[in-house]
Design a protein around this motif. Structure first.
Motif, PDB file in Angstrom:
ATOM      1  N   ASN A  30       0.850  -1.495  -0.073  1.00  0.00           N
ATOM      2  CA  ASN A  30      -0.062   0.138  -0.009  1.00  0.00           C
ATOM      3  C   ASN A  30       0.920   1.152   0.014  1.00  0.00           C
ATOM      4  N   ARG A  31       0.328   2.571  -0.470  1.00  0.00           N
ATOM      5  CA  ARG A  31       1.235   3.645  -0.689  1.00  0.00           C
ATOM      6  C   ARG A  31       0.493   4.783   0.165  1.00  0.00           C
ATOM      7  N   PHE A  32       1.161   5.360   0.809  1.00  0.00           N
ATOM      8  CA  PHE A  32       0.572   6.594   1.486  1.00  0.00           C
ATOM      9  C   PHE A  32       1.080   7.710   0.796  1.00  0.00           C
ATOM     10  N   ILE A  33       0.295   8.638   0.285  1.00  0.00           N
ATOM     11  CA  ILE A  33       0.562   9.905  -0.261  1.00  0.00           C
ATOM     12  C   ILE A  33       0.101  11.262   0.757  1.00  0.00           C
ATOM     13  N   LEU A  34       1.361  12.150   0.698  1.00  0.00           N
ATOM     14  CA  LEU A  34       1.156  13.228   1.768  1.00  0.00           C
ATOM     15  C   LEU A  34      -0.202  14.051   1.526  1.00  0.00           C
ATOM     16  N   GLY A  35      -0.842  14.226   2.396  1.00  0.00           N
ATOM     17  CA  GLY A  35      -1.979  15.121   2.087  1.00  0.00           C
ATOM     18  C   GLY A  35      -3.346  14.472   1.447  1.00  0.00           C
ATOM     19  N   THR A  36      -3.027  13.046   1.176  1.00  0.00           N
ATOM     20  CA  THR A  36      -4.145  12.108   0.439  1.00  0.00           C
ATOM     21  C   THR A  36      -4.339  11.069   1.509  1.00  0.00           C
ATOM     22  N   GLY A  37      -3.533  10.377   1.888  1.00  0.00           N
ATOM     23  CA  GLY A  37      -3.502   9.318   2.712  1.00  0.00           C
ATOM     24  C   GLY A  37      -3.237   7.747   2.006  1.00  0.00           C
ATOM     25  N   TRP A  38      -3.759   7.104   2.785  1.00  0.00           N
ATOM     26  CA  TRP A  38      -3.420   5.747   2.209  1.00  0.00           C
ATOM     27  C   TRP A  38      -4.036   5.195   0.890  1.00  0.00           C
ATOM     28  N   ASN A  39      -3.894   4.619  -0.090  1.00  0.00           N
ATOM     29  CA  ASN A  39      -4.732   4.143  -1.088  1.00  0.00           C
ATOM     30  C   ASN A  39      -5.707   3.118  -0.675  1.00  0.00           C
ATOM     31  N   THR A  40      -6.841   2.967  -1.359  1.00  0.00           N
ATOM     32  CA  THR A  40      -7.784   2.109  -1.059  1.00  0.00           C
ATOM     33  C   THR A  40      -7.484   0.542  -1.507  1.00  0.00           C
ATOM     34  N   SER A  41      -6.333   0.659  -2.399  1.00  0.00           N
ATOM     35  CA  SER A  41      -6.430  -0.714  -2.883  1.00  0.00           C
ATOM     36  C   SER A  41      -4.788  -1.391  -2.259  1.00  0.00           C
ATOM     37  N   THR A  42      -4.898  -2.519  -2.128  1.00  0.00           N
ATOM     38  CA  THR A  42      -3.598  -3.003  -1.576  1.00  0.00           C
ATOM     39  C   THR A  42      -3.106  -4.281  -2.385  1.00  0.00           C
ATOM     40  N   PRO A  43      -2.617  -4.057  -3.557  1.00  0.00           N
ATOM     41  CA  PRO A  43      -2.400  -5.279  -4.533  1.00  0.00           C
ATOM     42  C   PRO A  43      -1.147  -6.297  -4.007  1.00  0.00           C
ATOM     43  N   ALA A  44      -1.329  -7.529  -4.483  1.00  0.00           N
ATOM     44  CA  ALA A  44      -0.350  -8.432  -4.284  1.00  0.00           C
ATOM     45  C   ALA A  44       0.741  -8.154  -5.170  1.00  0.00           C
ATOM     46  N   ILE A  45       2.046  -8.080  -4.753  1.00  0.00           N
ATOM     47  CA  ILE A  45       2.892  -7.726  -5.854  1.00  0.00           C
ATOM     48  C   ILE A  45       3.823  -8.916  -6.246  1.00  0.00           C
ATOM     49  N   ASP A  46       3.525 -10.026  -5.675  1.00  0.00           N
ATOM     50  CA  ASP A  46       4.154 -11.420  -5.990  1.00  0.00           C
ATOM     51  C   ASP A  46       3.168 -12.050  -7.032  1.00  0.00           C
ATOM     52  N   THR A  47       3.839 -12.802  -7.886  1.00  0.00           N
ATOM     53  CA  THR A  47       3.185 -13.349  -8.970  1.00  0.00           C
ATOM     54  C   THR A  47       3.157 -14.948  -8.909  1.00  0.00           C
ATOM     55  N   GLU A  48       4.097 -15.712  -7.839  1.00  0.00           N
ATOM     56  CA  GLU A  48       4.222 -16.901  -8.033  1.00  0.00           C
ATOM     57  C   GLU A  48       2.857 -17.624  -7.105  1.00  0.00           C
ATOM     58  N   ASN A  49       2.527 -18.841  -7.372  1.00  0.00           N
ATOM     59  CA  ASN A  49       1.822 -19.428  -6.634  1.00  0.00           C
ATOM     60  C   ASN A  49       2.097 -20.326  -5.095  1.00  0.00           C
ATOM     61  N   GLN A  50       3.284 -19.632  -4.896  1.00  0.00           N
ATOM     62  CA  GLN A  50       3.931 -20.511  -3.430  1.00  0.00           C
ATOM     63  C   GLN A  50       3.877 -19.339  -2.467  1.00  0.00           C
ATOM     64  N   GLU A  51       4.105 -19.945  -1.206  1.00  0.00           N
ATOM     65  CA  GLU A  51       4.099 -18.709  -0.078  1.00  0.00           C
ATOM     66  C   GLU A  51       5.194 -18.004  -0.060  1.00  0.00           C
ATOM     67  N   ALA A  52       5.197 -16.630  -0.051  1.00  0.00           N
ATOM     68  CA  ALA A  52       6.175 -15.580   0.087  1.00  0.00           C
ATOM     69  C   ALA A  52       6.704 -15.307   1.487  1.00  0.00           C
ATOM     70  N   PHE A  53       7.819 -14.867   1.888  1.00  0.00           N
ATOM     71  CA  PHE A  53       8.336 -14.833   3.091  1.00  0.00           C
ATOM     72  C   PHE A  53       9.312 -13.687   2.981  1.00  0.00           C
ATOM     73  N   THR A  54       9.441 -13.055   4.144  1.00  0.00           N
ATOM     74  CA  THR A  54      10.376 -11.729   4.644  1.00  0.00           C
ATOM     75  C   THR A  54      10.441 -10.885   3.622  1.00  0.00           C
ATOM     76  N   PRO A  55       9.512 -10.176   3.297  1.00  0.00           N
ATOM     77  CA  PRO A  55       9.491  -8.725   2.465  1.00  0.00           C
ATOM     78  C   PRO A  55      10.155  -7.671   3.153  1.00  0.00           C
ATOM     79  N   GLU A  56      10.860  -6.859   2.170  1.00  0.00           N
ATOM     80  CA  GLU A  56      11.621  -5.977   2.512  1.00  0.00           C
ATOM     81  C   GLU A  56      11.253  -4.677   1.478  1.00  0.00           C
ATOM     82  N   VAL A  57      11.411  -3.444   1.733  1.00  0.00           N
ATOM     83  CA  VAL A  57      11.228  -2.397   0.975  1.00  0.00           C
ATOM     84  C   VAL A  57      12.034  -1.357   1.100  1.00  0.00           C
ATOM     85  N   ALA A  58      12.353  -0.575  -0.356  1.00  0.00           N
ATOM     86  CA  ALA A  58      12.938   0.713   0.023  1.00  0.00           C
ATOM     87  C   ALA A  58      12.386   1.816  -0.891  1.00  0.00           C
ATOM     88  N   VAL A  59      12.644   3.003  -0.740  1.00  0.00           N
ATOM     89  CA  VAL A  59      12.196   3.987  -1.690  1.00  0.00           C
ATOM     90  C   VAL A  59      13.061   4.993  -2.175  1.00  0.00           C
TER      91      VAL A  59
END
Length: 192
Positions: A30-59
């Motif tokens: 999900n994304r937070f935009i200053l002045g707008t807030g959090w988006n209403t959608s929370t898309p899955a960003i992985d495309t595999e059919n297997q369990e995902a672990f330990t996500p990390e993010v940088a901007v």
């Protein structure tokens, strides 16, 4: 579970976490935009059919994000990455960023420099090896992910839990713990 968040200098934030869809566990965002807030959608960003672990993010400074996580594909555990493009407001197709022959890869971490380039580090046990090693891959804003490189070469014991950081010019330092059979020490390597 395992939520992570990164904030750009303009106040835009990107969060990633694991969540079940009823059949598997995906990495959502999900994304937070200053002045707008959090988006209403929370898309899955992985495309595999297997369990995902330990996500990390940088901007980066422009609000583009890179997420990394651990996920199985074709019987092997890979480190995947997806890039959020702030111009299109979309996550790009995920891709494995490690050597592709890993029998076990985990503990991914990622960091950006001020120019939009990034580095990811992770621990990986390659086929034919006895101990986990620390690997890194560089993301260049102009051309994407480069060739992964083993940055820890001591085979006296397993290495794990790597962390990384970059300075404004793209110089990186990675640190990790390593068991030599007697003690657990902290090791480091740098990239210029």
């Amino acid at each position: 579970d395992t939520p992570k968040i990164a904030i750009a200098p303009n106040g835009t934030a990107t969060a990633v976490w694991r969540q079940s869809d009823g059949s598997t566990i995906n990495v959502l965002s999900n994304r937070f935009i200053l002045g707008t807030g959090w988006n209403t959608s929370t898309p899955a960003i992985d495309t595999e059919n297997q369990e995902a672990f330990t996500p990390e993010v940088a901007v980066d400074t422009q609000g583009n994000a890179l997420a990394v996580w651990r996920q199985s594909k074709n019987g092997q555990i890979h480190i995947f990455s997806s890039r959020y493009n702030s111009n299109t407001s979309l996550w790009e197709t995920p891709e494995p960023i490690e050597s592709g022959n890993a029998s076990n890869a985990g503990f991914p971490q990622i960091a950006f420099d001020l120019n939009g380039n990034a580095i990811a580090v992770w621990a990986q046990l390659d086929s034919g090896e006895t101990f986990d090693n620390v690997w890194a891959n560089r993301f260049l804003k102009s051309s994407g992910w480069q060739t992964p490189e083993k940055i820890e070469r001591e085979d006296a014991g397993s290495a794990g839990f790597p962390q990384t950081g970059l300075d404004r010019d793209g110089n990186a330092v990675a640190v990790w713990i390593q068991d030599d059979g007697i003690t657990i020490n902290v090791h480091a390597n740098h990239f210029r």
